[in-house]
Design a protein around this motif. Structure first.
Motif, PDB file in Angstrom:
ATOM      1  N   GLN A  72      17.086   2.483   1.896  1.00 21.22           N
ATOM      2  CA  GLN A  72      17.012   3.685   1.065  1.00 21.22           C
ATOM      3  C   GLN A  72      15.682   4.367   1.375  1.00 21.22           C
ATOM      4  O   GLN A  72      14.639   3.716   1.411  1.00 21.22           O
ATOM      5  CB  GLN A  72      17.053   3.331  -0.421  1.00 21.22           C
ATOM      6  CG  GLN A  72      18.321   2.661  -0.859  1.00 21.22           C
ATOM      7  CD  GLN A  72      18.300   2.332  -2.342  1.00 21.22           C
ATOM      8  OE1 GLN A  72      17.647   2.989  -3.138  1.00 21.22           O
ATOM      9  NE2 GLN A  72      19.027   1.285  -2.707  1.00 21.22           N
ATOM     10  N   TYR A  73      15.722   5.661   1.617  1.00 23.52           N
ATOM     11  CA  TYR A  73      14.506   6.430   1.879  1.00 23.52           C
ATOM     12  C   TYR A  73      14.128   7.144   0.590  1.00 23.52           C
ATOM     13  O   TYR A  73      14.784   8.098   0.187  1.00 23.52           O
ATOM     14  CB  TYR A  73      14.744   7.434   3.006  1.00 23.52           C
ATOM     15  CG  TYR A  73      15.030   6.764   4.321  1.00 23.52           C
ATOM     16  CD1 TYR A  73      13.998   6.311   5.138  1.00 23.52           C
ATOM     17  CD2 TYR A  73      16.341   6.550   4.751  1.00 23.52           C
ATOM     18  CE1 TYR A  73      14.255   5.670   6.342  1.00 23.52           C
ATOM     19  CE2 TYR A  73      16.607   5.919   5.950  1.00 23.52           C
ATOM     20  CZ  TYR A  73      15.565   5.484   6.743  1.00 23.52           C
ATOM     21  OH  TYR A  73      15.828   4.850   7.929  1.00 23.52           O
ATOM     22  N   ARG A  74      13.082   6.636  -0.068  1.00 24.20           N
ATOM     23  CA  ARG A  74      12.663   7.212  -1.339  1.00 24.20           C
ATOM     24  C   ARG A  74      11.259   6.761  -1.692  1.00 24.20           C
ATOM     25  O   ARG A  74      10.785   5.743  -1.189  1.00 24.20           O
ATOM     26  CB  ARG A  74      13.630   6.821  -2.447  1.00 24.20           C
ATOM     27  CG  ARG A  74      13.706   5.317  -2.638  1.00 24.20           C
ATOM     28  CD  ARG A  74      14.809   4.847  -3.520  1.00 24.20           C
ATOM     29  NE  ARG A  74      14.708   5.400  -4.843  1.00 24.20           N
ATOM     30  CZ  ARG A  74      15.636   5.273  -5.764  1.00 24.20           C
ATOM     31  NH1 ARG A  74      16.739   4.611  -5.495  1.00 24.20           N
ATOM     32  NH2 ARG A  74      15.491   5.788  -6.943  1.00 24.20           N
ATOM     33  N   ALA A  75      10.607   7.501  -2.532  1.00 22.40           N
ATOM     34  CA  ALA A  75       9.305   7.113  -3.067  1.00 22.40           C
ATOM     35  C   ALA A  75       9.542   6.444  -4.418  1.00 22.40           C
ATOM     36  O   ALA A  75      10.393   6.879  -5.186  1.00 22.40           O
ATOM     37  CB  ALA A  75       8.421   8.340  -3.238  1.00 22.40           C
ATOM     38  N   LEU A  76       8.819   5.372  -4.671  1.00 31.46           N
ATOM     39  CA  LEU A  76       8.946   4.673  -5.947  1.00 31.46           C
ATOM     40  C   LEU A  76       7.775   5.038  -6.843  1.00 31.46           C
ATOM     41  O   LEU A  76       6.611   4.872  -6.445  1.00 31.46           O
ATOM     42  CB  LEU A  76       8.961   3.153  -5.744  1.00 31.46           C
ATOM     43  CG  LEU A  76      10.141   2.570  -4.981  1.00 31.46           C
ATOM     44  CD1 LEU A  76      10.001   1.064  -4.877  1.00 31.46           C
ATOM     45  CD2 LEU A  76      11.452   2.933  -5.645  1.00 31.46           C
ATOM     46  N   ALA A  77       8.068   5.540  -8.034  1.00 31.59           N
ATOM     47  CA  ALA A  77       7.011   5.815  -9.002  1.00 31.59           C
ATOM     48  C   ALA A  77       6.323   4.496  -9.332  1.00 31.59           C
ATOM     49  O   ALA A  77       6.979   3.499  -9.602  1.00 31.59           O
ATOM     50  CB  ALA A  77       7.606   6.439 -10.253  1.00 31.59           C
ATOM     51  N   GLY A  78       5.022   4.472  -9.258  1.00 33.89           N
ATOM     52  CA  GLY A  78       4.278   3.249  -9.533  1.00 33.89           C
ATOM     53  C   GLY A  78       3.915   2.467  -8.288  1.00 33.89           C
ATOM     54  O   GLY A  78       3.220   1.455  -8.368  1.00 33.89           O
ATOM     55  N   ASP A  79       4.372   2.908  -7.122  1.00 31.23           N
ATOM     56  CA  ASP A  79       4.003   2.241  -5.869  1.00 31.23           C
ATOM     57  C   ASP A  79       2.503   2.411  -5.664  1.00 31.23           C
ATOM     58  O   ASP A  79       1.981   3.514  -5.765  1.00 31.23           O
ATOM     59  CB  ASP A  79       4.779   2.868  -4.707  1.00 31.23           C
ATOM     60  CG  ASP A  79       4.364   2.291  -3.359  1.00 31.23           C
ATOM     61  OD1 ASP A  79       4.164   1.061  -3.274  1.00 31.23           O
ATOM     62  OD2 ASP A  79       4.238   3.066  -2.404  1.00 31.23           O
ATOM     63  N   ARG A  80       1.803   1.318  -5.368  1.00 34.61           N
ATOM     64  CA  ARG A  80       0.346   1.371  -5.187  1.00 34.61           C
ATOM     65  C   ARG A  80      -0.055   1.717  -3.760  1.00 34.61           C
ATOM     66  O   ARG A  80      -1.223   1.854  -3.465  1.00 34.61           O
ATOM     67  CB  ARG A  80      -0.271   0.049  -5.610  1.00 34.61           C
ATOM     68  CG  ARG A  80      -0.076  -0.204  -7.105  1.00 34.61           C
ATOM     69  CD  ARG A  80      -0.752  -1.438  -7.546  1.00 34.61           C
ATOM     70  NE  ARG A  80      -0.349  -2.542  -6.673  1.00 34.61           N
ATOM     71  CZ  ARG A  80      -0.475  -3.811  -6.967  1.00 34.61           C
ATOM     72  NH1 ARG A  80      -0.992  -4.152  -8.113  1.00 34.61           N
ATOM     73  NH2 ARG A  80      -0.083  -4.754  -6.144  1.00 34.61           N
ATOM     74  N   GLY A  81       0.889   1.829  -2.862  1.00 38.85           N
ATOM     75  CA  GLY A  81       0.611   2.298  -1.513  1.00 38.85           C
ATOM     76  C   GLY A  81       0.073   1.277  -0.533  1.00 38.85           C
ATOM     77  O   GLY A  81      -0.262   1.624   0.589  1.00 38.85           O
ATOM     78  N   GLU A  82       0.003   0.012  -0.907  1.00 33.55           N
ATOM     79  CA  GLU A  82      -0.585  -0.980   0.002  1.00 33.55           C
ATOM     80  C   GLU A  82       0.236  -1.202   1.273  1.00 33.55           C
ATOM     81  O   GLU A  82      -0.275  -1.718   2.253  1.00 33.55           O
ATOM     82  CB  GLU A  82      -0.860  -2.310  -0.709  1.00 33.55           C
ATOM     83  CG  GLU A  82       0.370  -3.060  -1.161  1.00 33.55           C
ATOM     84  CD  GLU A  82       0.726  -2.849  -2.622  1.00 33.55           C
ATOM     85  OE1 GLU A  82       1.374  -3.744  -3.178  1.00 33.55           O
ATOM     86  OE2 GLU A  82       0.384  -1.811  -3.189  1.00 33.55           O
ATOM     87  N   THR A  83       1.498  -0.828   1.273  1.00 32.27           N
ATOM     88  CA  THR A  83       2.326  -1.001   2.470  1.00 32.27           C
ATOM     89  C   THR A  83       2.899   0.326   2.955  1.00 32.27           C
ATOM     90  O   THR A  83       3.874   0.338   3.697  1.00 32.27           O
ATOM     91  CB  THR A  83       3.488  -1.987   2.196  1.00 32.27           C
ATOM     92  OG1 THR A  83       4.317  -1.446   1.166  1.00 32.27           O
ATOM     93  CG2 THR A  83       2.974  -3.359   1.810  1.00 32.27           C
ATOM     94  N   GLY A  84       2.316   1.412   2.534  1.00 34.53           N
ATOM     95  CA  GLY A  84       2.807   2.717   2.964  1.00 34.53           C
ATOM     96  C   GLY A  84       4.135   3.091   2.338  1.00 34.53           C
ATOM     97  O   GLY A  84       4.845   3.941   2.857  1.00 34.53           O
TER      98      GLY A  84
END
Length: 127
Positions: A72-84
């Motif tokens: 699934q190609y999506r941004a997750l709210a709350g993702d801290r970005g450590e893995t892009g």
């Protein structure tokens, strides 16, 4: 206990913070067939890379081939970005790993083997 003490204890219980749910960012994720992606904390942020064969994710220090149907190609709210923005949801048994859902950042859908400087992303150029 006096009524005043009972009220005080009840008030404290209402205000007391509950356990922090780290998996809240995965709560609403569903597979293509409508089943939950996450079961008992089995989703996690992971590094990923694109290869000539498709997407691979680093799970338990092992690069797994990810089935296209689970991506699934999506941004997750709350993702801290450590893995892009990459996350893997699945399980492991005696046979191997099973991927329920693989979350990739939306911009990775357009990448075709070009090097990108996204944290956690490792591009593997086409041969």
């Amino acid at each position: 206990m006096s009524p005043k003490q009972i009220s005080l204890v009840a008030g404290l219980l209402v205000l007391w913070p509950g356990p922090i749910q780290a998996h809240d960012i995965y709560t609403d994720l569903l597979t293509r067939s409508g089943l939950p992606c996450c079961h008992d904390g089995d989703c996690r942020p992971v590094p990923y890379r694109l290869t000539p064969k498709g997407v691979q994710m680093l799970v338990d220090e092992q690069w797994l081939d990810i089935p296209r149907g689970s991506i699934q190609y999506r941004a997750l709210a709350g993702d801290r970005g450590e893995t892009g923005g990459a996350h893997w949801c699945g399980s492991r048994d005696a046979i191997g790993y099973f991927t329920r859902c693989a979350i990739l950042p939306p911009q990775s859908a357009a990448i075709r083997g070009n090097a990108v400087s996204t944290p956690g992303f490792h591009a593997v150029p086409d041969p």
